[in-house]
Write a protein that holds these residues in place. Structure first.
Motif, mmCIF file in Angstrom:
data_model
loop_
_atom_site.group_PDB
_atom_site.id
_atom_site.type_symbol
_atom_site.label_atom_id
_atom_site.label_comp_id
_atom_site.label_asym_id
_atom_site.label_seq_id
_atom_site.Cartn_x
_atom_site.Cartn_y
_atom_site.Cartn_z
ATOM 1 N N THR A 86 -11.657 -0.089 -0.310
ATOM 2 C CA THR A 86 -12.697 -1.016 0.039
ATOM 3 C C THR A 86 -12.892 -0.833 1.624
ATOM 4 O OG1 THR A 86 -10.707 -2.142 2.008
ATOM 5 C CG2 THR A 86 -11.812 -3.606 -0.118
ATOM 6 N N PRO A 87 -13.991 -0.108 2.269
ATOM 7 C CA PRO A 87 -14.493 0.099 3.115
ATOM 8 C C PRO A 87 -13.229 0.470 4.336
ATOM 9 C CG PRO A 87 -16.225 -0.484 2.574
ATOM 10 C CD PRO A 87 -14.820 -1.478 1.872
ATOM 11 N N GLU A 88 -12.632 -0.495 4.605
ATOM 12 C CA GLU A 88 -11.567 -1.130 5.769
ATOM 13 C C GLU A 88 -10.359 -0.200 5.241
ATOM 14 O OE1 GLU A 88 -14.919 -3.510 5.200
ATOM 15 O OE2 GLU A 88 -13.347 -3.178 4.051
ATOM 16 N N TRP A 89 -10.154 -0.557 3.680
ATOM 17 C CA TRP A 89 -9.106 0.681 3.743
ATOM 18 C C TRP A 89 -9.133 2.388 4.164
ATOM 19 C CZ3 TRP A 89 -6.779 0.449 -2.547
ATOM 20 C CH2 TRP A 89 -5.633 1.230 -1.979
ATOM 21 N N GLU B 160 -10.875 3.524 5.887
ATOM 22 C CA GLU B 160 -10.976 4.405 7.359
ATOM 23 C C GLU B 160 -9.091 3.866 7.691
ATOM 24 O OE1 GLU B 160 -13.094 5.560 8.729
ATOM 25 O OE2 GLU B 160 -14.478 5.535 6.851
ATOM 26 N N GLU B 161 -8.602 2.860 7.337
ATOM 27 C CA GLU B 161 -7.357 3.018 8.112
ATOM 28 C C GLU B 161 -6.871 4.297 7.450
ATOM 29 O OE1 GLU B 161 -3.515 0.415 6.068
ATOM 30 O OE2 GLU B 161 -5.625 -0.877 6.775
#
Length: 501
Positions: free
Chosen positions: A307-310, A312-313
């Motif tokens: 996912t984009p969030e993962w 970026e994390e």
């Protein structure tokens, strides 16, 4: 059989080399890629295995999430795109160290793709290497060939199989074809693999010790006529595990390919084995194409979905890139281009950085690591980091020098005793009574004796040739076992003769 070669410079007058590298990076996760077996180096053979690693009937693999995260970190550090979804595949082949008779890898859906890395060569020229893909897979076991004289399968009486490494997480980084390197192709090969090793070590996702096989390179080489637009047939030198060997292997293959082509023959697409003792390659097996491995999607594993969030994390976890760190450190330390390049080429950047952080000045840290310690490492034929010298040792030694308790010459002796296990520098100085002699009465007696034995030197000093004092310092040093403070000896001589310094 000895391979025919064409001189390297002559080969490149007619041909342009085309390079490609497949660098295999073992990840330092606690467990293996698809099982909970320990991922540890050097354990008793065949103890870190589970039914999953051996491919026994009815077992099911489970993906190591940490290994996936490490793979994404590598992809991000190589400026790659990260796949929204990717699958594992079975790469089918039989070999004794592959117990399942297939390797779980990735084929047409890698975790990372379309990246690049800028490689700075020794003279500062920057060469961009484009990354085709970085995909996840598992390592094979390890064969130990017994009974031969070289440790290789040729001439061995039998082979032992250790499955501890089977299933260890790997990331394979594959470049796109590299053209335009010309005569710098061997240097580029060495520097590129060194840069990959530096990146994964900086990310702390691999121990990155090439001598252990944590980082291994398959080096592809082909030649094409100058001005041509079609690549030649490539050879692939397998599992090269030192930077020096990568450089030499590429150079050798360029010379060998040129000889084959000049003789009117065709280069065989094959794997090659590197021999460090002769700095040459020998034929392995015909190189298989992807179709020969009968890839198909791994039915026991679901796709890996990001996912984009993962992403970026994970991107936020990236440390300062090595190239940017080098530029910052060079400015902070005040080294010249040549000085800093020598430090980088010697692999001393981290050691010097740690020594400065421990309290040494940049000049002092460089003096010790690039001079004394480097010399010791060369004498013992080991890396400087393997000697046992620590940044704290360097700082303590320099502190003893700065406080005039010892001099540079004694400090080198102290270091030898420290490495022999006799204690810290201060403890060695105390135990062996190595402190510089600062007692004026003791120095005065030694100076009087030297002056009495060398009246001609005394006369020269009295006539104004003060530099002649150097001739007196030697005997005084001998009398004090090298522990006299040379500066104080000079002062006392001048005082005794009623002269000014």
């Amino acid at each position: 059989m000895t391979e025919e070669l064409v001189d390297f410079d002559e080969a490149l007058e007619k041909y342009d080399p085309v390079l490609g590298f497949e660098v295999h990076v073992e990840l330092n996760t606690k467990t293996k890629m698809f099982s909970d077996a320990p991922n540890a180096f050097g354990d008793v053979p065949n103890t870190n295995v589970t039914p999953v690693d051996l491919g026994l009937p009815g077992v099911l693999p489970v993906v190591n999430k940490t290994a996936v995260e490490y793979s994404i970190l590598i992809g991000l550090a190589l400026n790659c795109k990260i796949a929204e979804s990717c699958r594992f595949a079975r790469k089918n082949y039989f070999y004794p160290d592959t117990p399942k008779n297939f390797q779980t890898s990735q084929y047409d859906e890698p975790i990372a793709y379309d990246g690049y890395i800028d490689i700075e060569l020794e003279d500062g020229e920057v060469f961009r290497v484009e990354i085709e893909r970085a995909h996840m897979e598992e390592d094979a076991g390890k064969l130990t060939h017994m009974g031969g004289s070289t440790g290789r399968i040729q001439g061995a009486e039998f082979s032992l199989v250790d499955y501890n490494r089977a299933g260890v997480p790997l990331v394979e980084i594959v470049t796109k074809p590299i053209v335009g390197a010309g005569k710098r192709a061997p240097e580029l090969a060495r520097t590129y693999v060194g840069a990959i090793r530096e990146i994964v070590k900086n990310l702390d996702v691999s121990d990155a010790k090439m001598e252990r096989g944590n980082v291994r390179c398959d080096a592809n080489v082909s030649l094409m006529l100058k001005g041509a637009d079609k690549f030649g047939t490539r050879s692939e030198t397998k599992n090269v595990n030192s930077l020096r060997a990568v450089e030499h292997a590429v150079r050798f293959e360029i010379e060998r390919h040129a000889a084959v082509l000049e003789s009117g023959q065709k280069v065989v697409q094959e794997t090659r084995h590197w021999h460090e003792d002769t700095r040459s390659t020998t034929s392995g097996r015909p190189k298989s194409d992807a179709d020969d491995y009968r890839y198909f999607p791994e039915p026991d594993l679901v796709p890996v979905v990001t996912t984009p969030e993962w992403i970026e994390e994970l991107r936020a976890r990236l440390p300062e890139p090595p190239a940017e760190r080098r530029k910052r450190l060079k400015a902070e330390w005040g080294y010249s281009d040549a000085e800093f390049r020598d430090v980088v080429n010697a692999g001393m950047t981290d050691l010097i950085s740690d020594t400065i952080a421990a309290g040494a000045s940049p000049a002092v840290a460089r003096k010790w690591w690039m001079g004394v310690v480097s010399g010791l490492a060369k004498t013992q034929d080991v890396d400087a980091a393997e000697l046992g010298v620590t940044p704290e040792t360097i700082v303590e030694l320099q502190g003893l020098i700065d406080s005039k308790k010892i001099n540079d010459k004694i400090a080198r002796q102290v270091l030898d005793f420290v490495l022999a296990g006799e204690g810290t520098p201060s403890e060695v100085v105390e135990k062996r009574s190595l402190a510089v002699v600062n007692d004026d009465s003791a120095l005065g007696a030694a100076i009087d004796e030297a002056m009495a034995q060398m009246p001609d030197v005394v006369a020269k000093i009295q006539s104004g040739k003060v530099q002649a004092i150097g001739a007196l310092i030697g005997p005084v040093m001998k009398a004090t076992r090298g522990q006299a403070d040379a500066a104080r000896v000079r002062e006392i001589v001048l005082e005794k003769l009623g002269l000014e310094g």
